[in-house]
Structures are given as C-alpha cells and as structure tokens.
Design a protein around this motif. Structure first.
Motif, PDB file in Angstrom:
ATOM      1  N   GLY A  58      -1.248   0.393 -14.974  1.00  0.00           N
ATOM      2  CA  GLY A  58      -1.638   0.840 -13.637  1.00  0.00           C
ATOM      3  C   GLY A  58      -0.494   1.460 -12.870  1.00  0.00           C
ATOM      4  O   GLY A  58      -0.682   2.424 -12.121  1.00  0.00           O
ATOM      5  N   ALA A  59       0.711   0.900 -13.050  1.00  0.00           N
ATOM      6  CA  ALA A  59       1.865   1.417 -12.320  1.00  0.00           C
ATOM      7  C   ALA A  59       2.241   2.815 -12.770  1.00  0.00           C
ATOM      8  O   ALA A  59       2.849   3.583 -12.009  1.00  0.00           O
ATOM      9  N   LYS A  60       1.896   3.183 -13.999  1.00  0.00           N
ATOM     10  CA  LYS A  60       2.222   4.513 -14.513  1.00  0.00           C
ATOM     11  C   LYS A  60       1.191   5.565 -14.099  1.00  0.00           C
ATOM     12  O   LYS A  60       1.407   6.760 -14.349  1.00  0.00           O
ATOM     13  N   ASN A  61       0.121   5.120 -13.473  1.00  0.00           N
ATOM     14  CA  ASN A  61      -0.924   6.046 -13.050  1.00  0.00           C
ATOM     15  C   ASN A  61      -0.610   6.563 -11.644  1.00  0.00           C
ATOM     16  O   ASN A  61      -0.642   5.798 -10.676  1.00  0.00           O
ATOM     17  N   ASN A  64      -2.393   5.574  -8.413  1.00  0.00           N
ATOM     18  CA  ASN A  64      -2.167   4.262  -7.797  1.00  0.00           C
ATOM     19  C   ASN A  64      -0.948   4.229  -6.883  1.00  0.00           C
ATOM     20  O   ASN A  64      -0.629   3.179  -6.321  1.00  0.00           O
ATOM     21  N   HIS A  65      -0.274   5.348  -6.729  1.00  0.00           N
ATOM     22  CA  HIS A  65       0.964   5.376  -5.947  1.00  0.00           C
ATOM     23  C   HIS A  65       0.715   5.676  -4.469  1.00  0.00           C
ATOM     24  O   HIS A  65       1.660   5.663  -3.678  1.00  0.00           O
ATOM     25  N   ARG A  66      -0.516   5.923  -4.101  1.00  0.00           N
ATOM     26  CA  ARG A  66      -0.850   6.248  -2.719  1.00  0.00           C
ATOM     27  C   ARG A  66      -1.379   5.002  -2.014  1.00  0.00           C
ATOM     28  O   ARG A  66      -1.560   3.947  -2.620  1.00  0.00           O
ATOM     29  N   TYR A  67      -1.637   5.122  -0.718  1.00  0.00           N
ATOM     30  CA  TYR A  67      -2.184   3.987   0.019  1.00  0.00           C
ATOM     31  C   TYR A  67      -3.485   3.501  -0.627  1.00  0.00           C
ATOM     32  O   TYR A  67      -4.378   4.300  -0.910  1.00  0.00           O
ATOM     33  N   GLU A 270      -7.828  -3.878   8.615  1.00  0.00           N
ATOM     34  CA  GLU A 270      -7.655  -2.423   8.671  1.00  0.00           C
ATOM     35  C   GLU A 270      -6.671  -2.011   9.756  1.00  0.00           C
ATOM     36  O   GLU A 270      -6.149  -0.895   9.745  1.00  0.00           O
ATOM     37  N   ASN A 271      -6.366  -2.944  10.666  1.00  0.00           N
ATOM     38  CA  ASN A 271      -5.402  -2.661  11.723  1.00  0.00           C
ATOM     39  C   ASN A 271      -4.011  -3.226  11.464  1.00  0.00           C
ATOM     40  O   ASN A 271      -3.066  -2.874  12.184  1.00  0.00           O
ATOM     41  N   VAL A 272      -3.867  -4.104  10.467  1.00  0.00           N
ATOM     42  CA  VAL A 272      -2.559  -4.737  10.279  1.00  0.00           C
ATOM     43  C   VAL A 272      -1.995  -4.619   8.871  1.00  0.00           C
ATOM     44  O   VAL A 272      -0.826  -4.936   8.661  1.00  0.00           O
ATOM     45  N   ASP A 273      -2.785  -4.217   7.876  1.00  0.00           N
ATOM     46  CA  ASP A 273      -2.205  -4.030   6.554  1.00  0.00           C
ATOM     47  C   ASP A 273      -2.845  -2.829   5.866  1.00  0.00           C
ATOM     48  O   ASP A 273      -3.814  -2.258   6.362  1.00  0.00           O
ATOM     49  N   SER A 274      -2.265  -2.465   4.732  1.00  0.00           N
ATOM     50  CA  SER A 274      -2.749  -1.282   4.016  1.00  0.00           C
ATOM     51  C   SER A 274      -3.217  -1.613   2.609  1.00  0.00           C
ATOM     52  O   SER A 274      -3.212  -0.751   1.729  1.00  0.00           O
ATOM     53  N   GLY A 275      -3.593  -2.879   2.376  1.00  0.00           N
ATOM     54  CA  GLY A 275      -4.175  -3.239   1.098  1.00  0.00           C
ATOM     55  C   GLY A 275      -3.173  -3.589   0.020  1.00  0.00           C
ATOM     56  O   GLY A 275      -1.955  -3.505   0.198  1.00  0.00           O
ATOM     57  N   ILE A 276      -3.709  -3.968  -1.145  1.00  0.00           N
ATOM     58  CA  ILE A 276      -2.920  -4.391  -2.300  1.00  0.00           C
ATOM     59  C   ILE A 276      -2.622  -3.174  -3.182  1.00  0.00           C
ATOM     60  O   ILE A 276      -3.511  -2.359  -3.436  1.00  0.00           O
ATOM     61  N   PHE A 277      -1.400  -3.066  -3.656  1.00  0.00           N
ATOM     62  CA  PHE A 277      -1.038  -2.028  -4.626  1.00  0.00           C
ATOM     63  C   PHE A 277      -2.112  -2.010  -5.723  1.00  0.00           C
ATOM     64  O   PHE A 277      -2.455  -3.030  -6.309  1.00  0.00           O
TER      65      PHE A 277
END
Length: 389
Positions: A58-61, A64-67, A270-277
């Motif tokens: 997943g990290a090489k895709n 997956n590097h965006r929000y 949605e106001n305090v975090d941007s989700g899980i990698f």
C-alpha cells in the motif's frame, strides 16, 4: 523567557497515568536496574508478516500518498462489515452509515463526547476505568458521575443502584468489557438490562470493546453490545486492531453502531483529523480478512502467561482475579500499602513496574494491575521479585 498558563481544562488534569509510570521507570533504569515493565498493555508480540507486507504494498501505491477520507476507505469499512457478523452472531452493519474508521479507538473515544455533551451535561463512567473516559467528558465541559465496579458484583456496575435522577440527567454511560483494568467480562443478562435502561432514559451507551478478541475460552466469547435486541437504537461501540493483531503503534480502529451516533462522531472527526493513512487501512483489511490464525496463536500465548502469573501470585499469597479475557491480571495489594505506595516500592526495590489501581480511579485503590505483555519467563521472574518485597 515568556510563560503562558495552560488552559484550565489542562491545568486541572492529573499527570497522565502511563506517562508518569514511564518517567519513574526511566529514573530507576538510569541506575542500571534490570526493569521488568508490566505497566502498559502494549503487546510485545510482533505484527504478523502478512499485515506488514500489505502495508508495504500500500505504501508503494502513489494513490495512497494523498489525504485519506476521514470516515475511512470504503474497502476498509466493507472489511469491517464483512468481519462483524462472523465474529458477533450475525450482527450486520451498513458500511456507509454504521461504521467510521478511527486513528486508534482512543482517538474516537476522546472525541465522541464533543459531539453530544454540552457544558454541564452528565456522563456516567463505570470505574475502575480507562483514564480517557472522564477526561474526554471534562474536555467537552460535562460532569462525571462514577459508577463503582466491585468484586462483590463481579466487577459489573449495579445499574439499579444508579438513581433515577442520574439516569434522567445522563447523556451517556461508558462501559468497557472485557474490562481494563480488572479483566472482568459482562454476560448477556447484564447487557440486556443495560440496553433496557438506556432505552428507557434515552441514554447513549458508549461501549469500549478494545479487548473483545483477547479471550481464553472459545465457548465463552465476549459479546458485542450490538448482539442485544434494541442496542442499535442507543449504542456506539469502539473497536481496535491494536491488541488482537499486535498493532498498537499503527493507530487503527473503528466505531460501529447507531447511525446517528456514527454521524455525530464523524462530524467531529471531519473538523479535527484527516483520517488514517490508506496503506495502514489496507493492512487493516488484511488483518480482518486473514488474521484468525494469529488471534488463536496470541490467545494461547496470553493464556500460558496468565496461568503462570496467577499460579505464581497464588503461591506468593497474593489474591487476584483469574482473567477470562483481556491482557491483565488484577491483584490485591499486600496489607500495609496503598496501591501507589506498593507500585513505587516495588519499582524502587525490585525494578518491576506494575500499575497502581488508584490510577484507574478511587475504586481501584487496594489493587494493582499486571500486563501480560512480556514473555512467560520474565513474568515468572517479576512475580518472584514481587513475592520477595
């Protein structure tokens, strides 16, 4: 140098329990003492290779590097929805409306009161308790009423002892089974009565199920609150991949349950975090889809450790609850000590770190917690040192 006073909500907080333990441990370790740390419930077992490999892919895709989405990838939420009925007696969930991803269950629990607690609102917290519950209520401006968990009642809250006035005022009640720190389990009859009370008084049930897959008797698996008729009307349940899959550092979990409660938590997130990698979410999918053998192996290891600790404590004349689930043994402090005195003396004289029960609230006084997160031989050595104190 300029000095800036902390906000009142921080200034009145006690030191975070495990941060204080880490500081004391470091001071003793600096003297060259062999430390055996049984304080924090952080699995020593490695994350399985197939989960790491899923992260690597997943990290090489580059996608997956965006929000990521704050509610979680649809594929991760679908994996949760697919896993849930296999584990919890056919309980089905809508991945679009009844599941939200979390940056670890602690994050979700800490944020949830912000969605429903107004200043002055009441929350019921069953105690001894994970310290985050009352802190989260306090940060939202709420008030806490503690509901004791006692050995006499098998560490279940006496729901009938909570006054009708408290039930009428309460916005939510925090429960945690299998329980941290006591390791107690709740049966179906308790959950049914809790759901009945919550529906009667329109109280939100906040169920922390972080240890639901660490159990020792396959014929007596911990329940999800959502297995109870009517629970979906009043309950939200928090799950984590940290403890069952040895992924504490990965920070991935999920909340499930009542659609409006999930949406309320989602509005905060949605106001305090941007989700899980997203690569971590893909690793989480692998854990849920392929991890049953890992769970079985982990349970066998923890059961061996539990048995060794319970046996050694018994031989040392120290009473303890025999855990049916979770990662902990809840022991009785020897006479002549408070729980904090015992933990401090033990660390200073023997290098063994345990958690004082008082760190989980006043109803934890007189007890200490051992985490089963070191190898069996080190656990035996630790209890031998405890017995020598």
């Amino acid at each position: 140098m300029s000095r800036f006073p902390l906000a009142d909500r921080l200034a009145k907080l006690p030191p975070y329990l495990f941060a204080a333990i880490d500081k004391a441990k470091a001071e003793v370790q600096a003297r060259g003492v062999d430390i055996i740390s049984l304080g924090i419930g952080d699995p020593d077992l490695p994350t399985p290779d197939f989960i790491i490999e899923a992260l690597h892919r997943g990290a090489k895709n580059p996608e997956n590097h965006r929000y990521p989405s704050y509610v979680g990838m649809k594929s991760f939420r679908q994996a949760v929805a697919d896993w849930f009925p296999k584990r919890f007696n056919g309980v089905t969930l809508d991945p679009d409306t009844e599941i939200v991803s979390l940056i670890g269950s602690k994050e979700g629990i800490a944020h949830f009161p912000l969605a429903y607690i107004n200043p002055g609102d009441l929350a019921l917290v069953c105690t001894p308790n994970y310290p985050v519950y009352p802190v989260a209520v306090d940060f939202a401006g709420g008030k806490v009423e503690y509901v004791p968990l006692t050995a006499e009642n098998n560490y279940l809250p006496d729901l009938e002892a909570i006054s009708a006035d408290s039930w009428k005022k309460a916005k939510m009640i925090f429960i945690n089974f299998p329980n941290n720190p006591t390791s107690a389990m709740a049966d179906r009859a308790f959950f049914e009565r809790l759901v009945e009370k919550a529906r009667e008084y329109n109280v939100i049930i906040v169920s922390d199920a972080a240890y639901v897959d660490v159990y020792f008797d396959p014929a007596n698996k911990p329940l999800s609150i959502l297995e109870i008729d009517g629970a979906r009307e009043v309950a939200i349940e928090f799950h984590s991949l940290s403890k069952p899959f040895n992924m504490t550092g990965w920070r991935i979990g999920m909340a499930v349950g009542n659609e409006s409660l999930i949406q309320g938590l989602g509005k905060i997130k949605e106001n305090v975090d941007s989700g899980i990698f997203q690569a971590v979410q893909e690793a989480g999918i692998a854990a849920l889809e392929q991890g049953e053998a890992v769970l079985d192996a982990n349970r066998a290891i923890y059961m061996e450790r539990r048995d060794a600790v319970v046996d050694a404590l018994g031989k040392a004349g120290i009473d303890c609850l025999i855990p049916q689930a979770a990662l902990y043994v809840w022991g009785t402090v020897p006479k002549g000590f408070t729980s904090a005195e015992f933990a401090t003396d033990l660390l200073q004289k023997t290098g063994v770190v345990v958690t004082p029960g008082s760190g989980f609230g006043i109803h934890g006084e007189g007890f200490f917690r051992i985490s089963l997160t070191v190898p069996t031989d080190r656990l035996k050595e630790a209890v031998s040192r405890i017995a020598s104190l």
